[in-house]
Scaffold this motif. Structure first.
Motif, PDB file in Angstrom:
ATOM      1  N   ARG A  37       0.851  -1.189   0.000  1.00  0.00           N
ATOM      2  CA  ARG A  37       0.000   0.000   0.000  1.00  0.00           C
ATOM      3  C   ARG A  37       0.885   1.237   0.000  1.00  0.00           C
ATOM      4  NH1 ARG A  37       0.116  -1.434   5.394  1.00  0.00           N
ATOM      5  NH2 ARG A  37       0.157   0.267   6.914  1.00  0.00           N
ATOM      6  N   GLN A  38       0.560   2.142  -0.859  1.00  0.00           N
ATOM      7  CA  GLN A  38       1.339   3.366  -1.003  1.00  0.00           C
ATOM      8  C   GLN A  38       1.070   4.290   0.170  1.00  0.00           C
ATOM      9  OE1 GLN A  38       0.970   4.996  -4.881  1.00  0.00           O
ATOM     10  NE2 GLN A  38       2.259   6.767  -4.500  1.00  0.00           N
ATOM     11  N   LEU A  39       2.134   4.941   0.647  1.00  0.00           N
ATOM     12  CA  LEU A  39       2.016   5.883   1.739  1.00  0.00           C
ATOM     13  C   LEU A  39       2.179   7.298   1.218  1.00  0.00           C
ATOM     14  CD1 LEU A  39       4.174   4.100   4.483  1.00  0.00           C
ATOM     15  CD2 LEU A  39       1.683   4.066   4.229  1.00  0.00           C
ATOM     16  N   GLU A  40       1.657   8.233   1.966  1.00  0.00           N
ATOM     17  CA  GLU A  40       1.780   9.638   1.589  1.00  0.00           C
ATOM     18  C   GLU A  40       3.038  10.232   2.195  1.00  0.00           C
ATOM     19  OE1 GLU A  40      -0.750  13.836   1.869  1.00  0.00           O
ATOM     20  OE2 GLU A  40      -1.658  11.924   2.464  1.00  0.00           O
ATOM     21  N   SER A  41       3.839  10.873   1.363  1.00  0.00           N
ATOM     22  CA  SER A  41       5.061  11.510   1.837  1.00  0.00           C
ATOM     23  C   SER A  41       4.728  12.700   2.722  1.00  0.00           C
ATOM     24  CB  SER A  41       5.903  11.981   0.648  1.00  0.00           C
ATOM     25  OG  SER A  41       6.948  12.829   1.063  1.00  0.00           O
ATOM     26  N   ALA A  42       5.625  13.005   3.663  1.00  0.00           N
ATOM     27  CA  ALA A  42       5.460  14.193   4.488  1.00  0.00           C
ATOM     28  C   ALA A  42       5.514  15.457   3.639  1.00  0.00           C
ATOM     29  CB  ALA A  42       6.527  14.237   5.579  1.00  0.00           C
ATOM     30  N   GLY A 176       6.156   3.261   0.249  1.00  0.00           N
ATOM     31  CA  GLY A 176       5.022   2.584   0.861  1.00  0.00           C
ATOM     32  C   GLY A 176       5.451   1.391   1.675  1.00  0.00           C
ATOM     33  N   ILE A 177       4.493   0.680   2.200  1.00  0.00           N
ATOM     34  CA  ILE A 177       4.727  -0.533   2.981  1.00  0.00           C
ATOM     35  C   ILE A 177       4.329  -1.739   2.136  1.00  0.00           C
ATOM     36  CG2 ILE A 177       3.874  -1.867   4.944  1.00  0.00           C
ATOM     37  CD1 ILE A 177       3.818   0.663   6.563  1.00  0.00           C
ATOM     38  N   TYR A 201      13.181   0.332   5.178  1.00  0.00           N
ATOM     39  CA  TYR A 201      12.236   1.230   5.831  1.00  0.00           C
ATOM     40  C   TYR A 201      10.806   0.690   5.769  1.00  0.00           C
ATOM     41  CZ  TYR A 201       9.863   2.563   1.589  1.00  0.00           C
ATOM     42  OH  TYR A 201       9.087   2.505   0.470  1.00  0.00           O
ATOM     43  N   GLY A 202      10.491  -0.077   4.708  1.00  0.00           N
ATOM     44  CA  GLY A 202       9.128  -0.544   4.478  1.00  0.00           C
ATOM     45  C   GLY A 202       8.696  -1.679   5.374  1.00  0.00           C
ATOM     46  N   ASN A 203       9.580  -2.096   6.304  1.00  0.00           N
ATOM     47  CA  ASN A 203       9.230  -3.194   7.195  1.00  0.00           C
ATOM     48  C   ASN A 203       8.583  -2.702   8.487  1.00  0.00           C
ATOM     49  OD1 ASN A 203       9.189  -6.009   7.669  1.00  0.00           O
ATOM     50  ND2 ASN A 203      10.906  -5.821   9.082  1.00  0.00           N
ATOM     51  N   GLY A 204       8.316  -1.420   8.581  1.00  0.00           N
ATOM     52  CA  GLY A 204       7.691  -0.878   9.784  1.00  0.00           C
ATOM     53  C   GLY A 204       7.197   0.529   9.551  1.00  0.00           C
ATOM     54  N   ASN A 212      16.949  11.471  -1.043  1.00  0.00           N
ATOM     55  CA  ASN A 212      17.223  12.375  -2.164  1.00  0.00           C
ATOM     56  C   ASN A 212      16.656  13.770  -1.915  1.00  0.00           C
ATOM     57  OD1 ASN A 212      18.336  10.053  -3.392  1.00  0.00           O
ATOM     58  ND2 ASN A 212      16.354   9.543  -4.300  1.00  0.00           N
ATOM     59  N   GLY A 213      16.748  14.215  -0.659  1.00  0.00           N
ATOM     60  CA  GLY A 213      16.337  15.571  -0.314  1.00  0.00           C
ATOM     61  C   GLY A 213      14.880  15.751   0.025  1.00  0.00           C
ATOM     62  N   GLU A 214      14.106  14.673   0.054  1.00  0.00           N
ATOM     63  CA  GLU A 214      12.696  14.775   0.417  1.00  0.00           C
ATOM     64  C   GLU A 214      12.419  14.005   1.705  1.00  0.00           C
ATOM     65  OE1 GLU A 214       8.171  13.816  -1.283  1.00  0.00           O
ATOM     66  OE2 GLU A 214       9.876  13.918  -2.659  1.00  0.00           O
ATOM     67  N   VAL A 215      11.670  14.624   2.605  1.00  0.00           N
ATOM     68  CA  VAL A 215      11.300  13.985   3.861  1.00  0.00           C
ATOM     69  C   VAL A 215      10.002  13.218   3.648  1.00  0.00           C
ATOM     70  CG1 VAL A 215      10.787  14.319   6.305  1.00  0.00           C
ATOM     71  CG2 VAL A 215      12.364  15.883   5.143  1.00  0.00           C
ATOM     72  N   TYR A 216      10.079  11.906   3.719  1.00  0.00           N
ATOM     73  CA  TYR A 216       8.901  11.074   3.551  1.00  0.00           C
ATOM     74  C   TYR A 216       8.246  10.748   4.892  1.00  0.00           C
ATOM     75  CZ  TYR A 216      10.194  10.305  -1.319  1.00  0.00           C
ATOM     76  OH  TYR A 216      10.493  10.488  -2.655  1.00  0.00           O
ATOM     77  N   ARG A 217       9.066  10.586   5.929  1.00  0.00           N
ATOM     78  CA  ARG A 217       8.529  10.234   7.239  1.00  0.00           C
ATOM     79  C   ARG A 217       9.378  10.881   8.325  1.00  0.00           C
ATOM     80  NH1 ARG A 217       7.852   4.034   7.764  1.00  0.00           N
ATOM     81  NH2 ARG A 217      10.034   4.017   8.384  1.00  0.00           N
ATOM     82  N   LYS A 218       8.718  11.489   9.301  1.00  0.00           N
ATOM     83  CA  LYS A 218       9.417  12.199  10.375  1.00  0.00           C
ATOM     84  C   LYS A 218       9.291  11.510  11.730  1.00  0.00           C
ATOM     85  CE  LYS A 218       9.120  16.667  10.526  1.00  0.00           C
ATOM     86  NZ  LYS A 218       8.574  18.045  10.613  1.00  0.00           N
ATOM     87  N   THR A 219       8.630  10.375  11.792  1.00  0.00           N
ATOM     88  CA  THR A 219       8.402   9.734  13.084  1.00  0.00           C
ATOM     89  C   THR A 219       9.704   9.221  13.687  1.00  0.00           C
ATOM     90  OG1 THR A 219       7.915   7.650  11.956  1.00  0.00           O
ATOM     91  CG2 THR A 219       6.051   9.062  12.523  1.00  0.00           C
ATOM     92  N   SER A 220       9.765   9.225  14.998  1.00  0.00           N
ATOM     93  CA  SER A 220      10.966   8.795  15.695  1.00  0.00           C
ATOM     94  C   SER A 220      10.902   7.304  16.014  1.00  0.00           C
ATOM     95  CB  SER A 220      11.124   9.593  16.994  1.00  0.00           C
ATOM     96  OG  SER A 220      10.015   9.370  17.845  1.00  0.00           O
ATOM     97  N   SER A 221      12.038   6.739  16.364  1.00  0.00           N
ATOM     98  CA  SER A 221      12.123   5.351  16.803  1.00  0.00           C
ATOM     99  C   SER A 221      13.254   5.264  17.819  1.00  0.00           C
ATOM    100  CB  SER A 221      12.392   4.425  15.609  1.00  0.00           C
ATOM    101  OG  SER A 221      13.729   4.549  15.188  1.00  0.00           O
TER     102      SER A 221
END
Length: 367
Positions: A37-42, A176-177, A201-204, A212-221
């Protein structure tokens, strides 16, 4: 007439409950992690003001850190060879140990000029090397140990004059995941010269993703983070140290969230890692190292193959990067994911034939 209700034995009830729980967990895992499933970039672009330090040959670059590289290696014109280090052989042998860079001069001026001896006006390609106006790659295979303690690994020594030559790619070219693709397939679709697997990255659903200069996800871990900046510097951070907004402001070009970091702030090997016991043990490995802006190393270690390569512990991998002379190094996804391709050919021998992954890190021409 009254009938007694027949009850199932307790052990059978437990077995049925366990089976139902297993089905539920497997169903959730498939629907969340395996069902694409495709995810939306930040939708955030990082600060690129410092990009000109690498991407424009007419502009200057000032590296305030000590330069760790610049010397040609003795194996620069050799093919990828299987070099075995026996128990009685010297670890310092030019034919068995990766060369350690020792130039500590301060870099001033454009990288194409600084690393001019590594580049060429025309493309020159051999079985284990590639040079052009913006890229220099030298890939070598090393085999160390003997008998039941053999390890085989590959080191790609990389120079670039343009930071965008070091790029990331998503499986199926989709963020996406559940999207996964063979490394060679991604290598070919992105026209890569050299590629390794990324951080999966797609495993969680947690962890920063900047590509490449774009922020797709900002969540911490709770994982260490590695950031490659537009000025060519690469730094690693513990989860407590990392500030994604600061990284964006400072010009993060790539950010990976897997880890752990492999060297301390002084570039020395370490023995304590923020990783589980299983991750610390001998495994196939993929890692990226940094000497100085414009000079990097990709390392892939084969493992889980008796008589060929058992893999490396995190401590051994850390020692390797210190011996290479890197200032910073970072562990990426490993195990069956660990693969390196060069010239559209798989270089290493992945465990159990390898597996599809969600992303890759590559070197490619951009002009």
């Amino acid at each position: 007439m009254k009938h007694n209700k027949k009850l199932l034995p307790a052990w059978l009830l437990v077995l049925i409950d366990s089976a139902l729980i297993a089905v539920y967990i497997l169903g959730f895992y498939y629907s969340y992690y395996l069902n694409p499933r495709q995810l939306e970039s930040a939708g955030v672009k990082t600060n690129q003001e410092r990009q000109d330090s690498l991407s424009n040959s007419s502009m200057n670059f000032n590296d305030v850190e000590s330069a760790a590289g610049g010397n040609e290696t003795d194996t620069a014109n050799e093919n990828i060879i299987d070099e075995t280090v026996g128990a009685n052989q010297s670890a310092a042998s030019d034919e068995t140990t990766p060369p350690k860079t020792t130039d500590n001069s301060t870099a001033t001026g454009n990288l194409r000029t600084k690393f001019a001896q590594h580049f060429s006006d025309t493309v020159v390609s051999t079985d284990n090397s590639y040079t052009s106006r913006d890229i220099s790659i030298q890939v070598n295979k090393y085999t160390e140990g003997s008998d039941g303690n053999i390890v085989t690994y590959y080191v790609a020594d990389i120079y670039i004059a343009d930071i965008t030559c070091l790029a990331s790619g998503f499986a199926k070219d989709t963020y996406g995941i559940g999207y996964a693709e063979d490394l060679l397939s991604m290598d070919e679709s992105f026209n890569a010269i050299l590629a390794i697997n990324g951080d999966y990255y797609g495993n969680g659903g947690d962890g920063v993703v900047i590509r490449n200069g774009e922020v797709y996800r900002k969540t911490s871990s709770d994982s260490d983070v590695c950031v490659l900046y537009y000025d060519g510097t690469m730094k690693t951070y513990s989860a407590d140290e990392f500030d994604v907004n600061r990284a964006i402001t400072d010009g993060a070009y790539q950010a990976w969230c897997f880890g752990p970091e492999l060297l301390d702030k002084a570039g020395r090997s370490i023995t304590e890692f923020t990783a589980s016991r299983h991750i610390k043990e001998e495994n196939p490995r993929t890692a990226i190292g940094y000497y100085e802006s414009g000079h990097y190393a990709f390392v892939v270690v084969d493992g889980r193959q008796s008589g060929y390569s058992y893999g490396m512990t995190l401590s051994e991998l850390s020692d390797l990067f210190e011996n290479l002379g890197c200032k910073t190094a970072y562990n990426l996804d490993g195990g069956k994911s660990s693969e390196m391709s060069f010239h559209d050919t798989l270089v290493n021998r992945p465990a159990e034939g390898g597996r599809e992954v969600s992303d890759c890190i590559m070197i490619k021409e951009v002009k």
